[in-house]
Write a protein that holds these residues in place. Structure first.
Motif, PDB file in Angstrom:
ATOM      1  N   LYS A 142      10.688  -3.964 -38.028  1.00 26.66           N
ATOM      2  CA  LYS A 142      10.239  -4.354 -38.287  1.00 26.66           C
ATOM      3  C   LYS A 142       8.528  -3.443 -37.283  1.00 26.66           C
ATOM      4  O   LYS A 142       7.437  -2.957 -37.413  1.00 26.66           O
ATOM      5  CB  LYS A 142       9.457  -5.904 -37.822  1.00 26.66           C
ATOM      6  CG  LYS A 142       7.779  -6.408 -38.517  1.00 26.66           C
ATOM      7  CD  LYS A 142       7.766  -6.305 -39.971  1.00 26.66           C
ATOM      8  CE  LYS A 142       7.036  -6.516 -41.152  1.00 26.66           C
ATOM      9  NZ  LYS A 142       7.081  -6.594 -42.317  1.00 26.66           N
ATOM     10  N   VAL A 143       8.978  -3.527 -35.855  1.00 25.07           N
ATOM     11  CA  VAL A 143       7.914  -2.639 -34.768  1.00 25.07           C
ATOM     12  C   VAL A 143       7.634  -1.260 -34.658  1.00 25.07           C
ATOM     13  O   VAL A 143       7.021  -0.836 -35.175  1.00 25.07           O
ATOM     14  CB  VAL A 143       8.685  -3.482 -33.727  1.00 25.07           C
ATOM     15  CG1 VAL A 143       7.667  -2.359 -32.551  1.00 25.07           C
ATOM     16  CG2 VAL A 143       8.035  -4.723 -32.562  1.00 25.07           C
ATOM     17  N   MET A 144       8.942  -0.994 -35.358  1.00 28.90           N
ATOM     18  CA  MET A 144       9.066   0.687 -35.918  1.00 28.90           C
ATOM     19  C   MET A 144       8.679   1.106 -37.092  1.00 28.90           C
ATOM     20  O   MET A 144       7.754   1.931 -37.018  1.00 28.90           O
ATOM     21  CB  MET A 144      10.508   1.228 -35.644  1.00 28.90           C
ATOM     22  CG  MET A 144      11.369   1.229 -34.263  1.00 28.90           C
ATOM     23  SD  MET A 144      10.491   1.899 -33.256  1.00 28.90           S
ATOM     24  CE  MET A 144       9.370   1.094 -32.279  1.00 28.90           C
ATOM     25  N   GLU A 145       8.336   0.208 -38.101  1.00 27.03           N
ATOM     26  CA  GLU A 145       7.535   0.342 -39.478  1.00 27.03           C
ATOM     27  C   GLU A 145       6.518   0.065 -38.907  1.00 27.03           C
ATOM     28  O   GLU A 145       5.391   0.972 -39.849  1.00 27.03           O
ATOM     29  CB  GLU A 145       8.902  -0.465 -40.306  1.00 27.03           C
ATOM     30  CG  GLU A 145       7.462  -0.680 -41.767  1.00 27.03           C
ATOM     31  CD  GLU A 145       8.259  -2.370 -42.590  1.00 27.03           C
ATOM     32  OE1 GLU A 145       7.631  -1.961 -43.719  1.00 27.03           O
ATOM     33  OE2 GLU A 145       9.325  -2.633 -42.187  1.00 27.03           O
ATOM     34  N   LYS A 146       5.704  -0.765 -38.055  1.00 24.92           N
ATOM     35  CA  LYS A 146       4.263  -0.738 -38.370  1.00 24.92           C
ATOM     36  C   LYS A 146       3.961  -0.046 -37.295  1.00 24.92           C
ATOM     37  O   LYS A 146       2.624   0.706 -37.294  1.00 24.92           O
ATOM     38  CB  LYS A 146       4.208  -2.615 -37.139  1.00 24.92           C
ATOM     39  CG  LYS A 146       4.051  -3.346 -38.395  1.00 24.92           C
ATOM     40  CD  LYS A 146       3.450  -3.494 -39.746  1.00 24.92           C
ATOM     41  CE  LYS A 146       4.059  -5.166 -40.555  1.00 24.92           C
ATOM     42  NZ  LYS A 146       2.963  -5.115 -41.205  1.00 24.92           N
ATOM     43  N   SER A 147       4.077   0.488 -36.061  1.00 21.23           N
ATOM     44  CA  SER A 147       3.843   1.603 -35.493  1.00 21.23           C
ATOM     45  C   SER A 147       3.995   3.345 -36.317  1.00 21.23           C
ATOM     46  O   SER A 147       2.811   3.721 -36.619  1.00 21.23           O
ATOM     47  CB  SER A 147       5.050   2.190 -34.222  1.00 21.23           C
ATOM     48  OG  SER A 147       5.140   0.972 -33.429  1.00 21.23           O
ATOM     49  N   LEU A 148       4.868   3.353 -37.098  1.00 23.45           N
ATOM     50  CA  LEU A 148       4.939   4.010 -37.969  1.00 23.45           C
ATOM     51  C   LEU A 148       3.905   4.731 -39.698  1.00 23.45           C
ATOM     52  O   LEU A 148       2.996   5.392 -39.495  1.00 23.45           O
ATOM     53  CB  LEU A 148       6.018   4.469 -38.943  1.00 23.45           C
ATOM     54  CG  LEU A 148       6.692   5.510 -39.446  1.00 23.45           C
ATOM     55  CD1 LEU A 148       6.446   7.636 -38.788  1.00 23.45           C
ATOM     56  CD2 LEU A 148       7.499   6.114 -40.383  1.00 23.45           C
ATOM     57  N   GLN A 149       3.574   3.320 -39.421  1.00 23.54           N
ATOM     58  CA  GLN A 149       2.250   2.824 -40.503  1.00 23.54           C
ATOM     59  C   GLN A 149       1.244   3.250 -40.013  1.00 23.54           C
ATOM     60  O   GLN A 149       0.067   3.831 -40.470  1.00 23.54           O
ATOM     61  CB  GLN A 149       2.004   1.530 -40.735  1.00 23.54           C
ATOM     62  CG  GLN A 149       3.879   1.328 -42.206  1.00 23.54           C
ATOM     63  CD  GLN A 149       3.737  -0.196 -42.487  1.00 23.54           C
ATOM     64  OE1 GLN A 149       2.437  -1.477 -42.792  1.00 23.54           O
ATOM     65  NE2 GLN A 149       4.638  -0.175 -43.122  1.00 23.54           N
ATOM     66  N   ARG A 150       1.067   3.174 -38.533  1.00 22.63           N
ATOM     67  CA  ARG A 150      -0.096   3.085 -38.503  1.00 22.63           C
ATOM     68  C   ARG A 150      -0.644   4.399 -37.746  1.00 22.63           C
ATOM     69  O   ARG A 150      -1.587   5.051 -37.943  1.00 22.63           O
ATOM     70  CB  ARG A 150      -0.350   2.241 -36.710  1.00 22.63           C
ATOM     71  CG  ARG A 150      -0.488   0.488 -36.654  1.00 22.63           C
ATOM     72  CD  ARG A 150      -0.485   0.278 -35.558  1.00 22.63           C
ATOM     73  NE  ARG A 150      -0.503  -1.814 -35.614  1.00 22.63           N
ATOM     74  CZ  ARG A 150      -1.107  -2.018 -35.122  1.00 22.63           C
ATOM     75  NH1 ARG A 150      -0.777  -1.887 -33.505  1.00 22.63           N
ATOM     76  NH2 ARG A 150      -1.112  -3.574 -35.104  1.00 22.63           N
ATOM     77  N   LEU A 151       0.434   4.797 -37.619  1.00 20.08           N
ATOM     78  CA  LEU A 151       0.753   6.640 -36.947  1.00 20.08           C
ATOM     79  C   LEU A 151       0.480   7.396 -38.318  1.00 20.08           C
ATOM     80  O   LEU A 151      -0.539   8.083 -38.249  1.00 20.08           O
ATOM     81  CB  LEU A 151       1.898   7.236 -36.408  1.00 20.08           C
ATOM     82  CG  LEU A 151       1.611   8.625 -35.773  1.00 20.08           C
ATOM     83  CD1 LEU A 151       1.443   8.991 -35.020  1.00 20.08           C
ATOM     84  CD2 LEU A 151       3.398   8.964 -36.026  1.00 20.08           C
TER      85      LEU A 151
END
Length: 224
Positions: free
Chosen positions: A57-66
């Motif tokens: 979930k953290v990786m997904e949210k970080s990638l979405q923000r990027l």
């Protein structure tokens, strides 16, 4: 003046296309994540909080923000001459850039997971946390005195090693006693065999002596 009017007419279309690319990138980023363990476990064995799911979930949210930060609006602002000259080509370039960026980041994440063996370690942490719930006493904490902390770790280790050596020594002593008993039994068997052989030899010598006496009685030496 005509160029300015054309630029203004192009900017709304760029904004709309930027929103479209953001939506597409957010949809694409939702597909990323670390493949989770496919093994099915019972509800009692599953941890209450899976660290693997949290990591995904953290990786997904970080990638979405990027991806959101790399929107088409910023791309158009940085490459305004290109967007003004050929907005369709600029949009295609931006989409390809987002796709390559997302693919490269996901490959780096997968490489980190593979090299660090994160999936197994996170599942191991979940298992240890689940086991710790049944532990009545508090977990070990350092006392702040290095000597005491080292002794508290090394003394049980050396005691365990000492007990292991003693257990192995008792095992070897038991094996040696069994081997000694077998050797003694073999020696007794050899001694009995030697006695039987000696008795047989004595009987054979006695038989030979009797035979010689009998022959001598039949053929005395004076007759010759």
């Amino acid at each position: 003046m005509a160029d300015v009017a054309d630029c203004r007419s192009v900017e709304p279309s760029l904004t709309d296309s930027g929103q479209t690319s953001e939506n597409a990138s957010s949809n694409m980023s939702g597909q990323t994540g670390v493949p989770e363990n496919a093994s099915v476990k019972s509800a009692k064995c599953e941890p209450r909080r899976s660290r693997l799911k949290v990591f995904n979930k953290v990786m997904e949210k970080s990638l979405q923000r990027l991806i959101a930060d790399a929107s088409f609006n910023r791309f158009a602002h940085s490459f305004h001459p290109l967007c003004k000259q050929n907005p369709q080509m600029a949009e295609v370039i931006h989409k390809q850039f987002i796709s390559d960026l997302q693919k490269a980041i996901q490959e780096d994440i997968n490489r980190v997971i593979e090299e660090g063996d994160l999936q197994v370690k996170l599942e191991e942490l979940d298992r240890l946390e689940e086991q710790a719930k049944d532990t009545p006493g508090p977990a070990w904490r350092p006392s702040g005195v290095p000597e005491q902390d080292v002794c508290s770790v090394l003394i049980p280790y050396h005691q365990g090693q000492e007990e292991y050596v003693r257990r192995e020594l008792r095992k070897l002593q038991k094996e040696n006693a069994a081997l000694a008993q077998r050797v003694q039994s073999g020696r007794d068997t050899i001694a009995h065999t030697e006695q039987r052989i000696a008795a047989a030899v004595e009987e054979w010598k006695a038989s030979v002596a009797d035979l010689e006496s009998f022959v001598s009685s039949l053929c005395p030496s004076d007759d010759f």
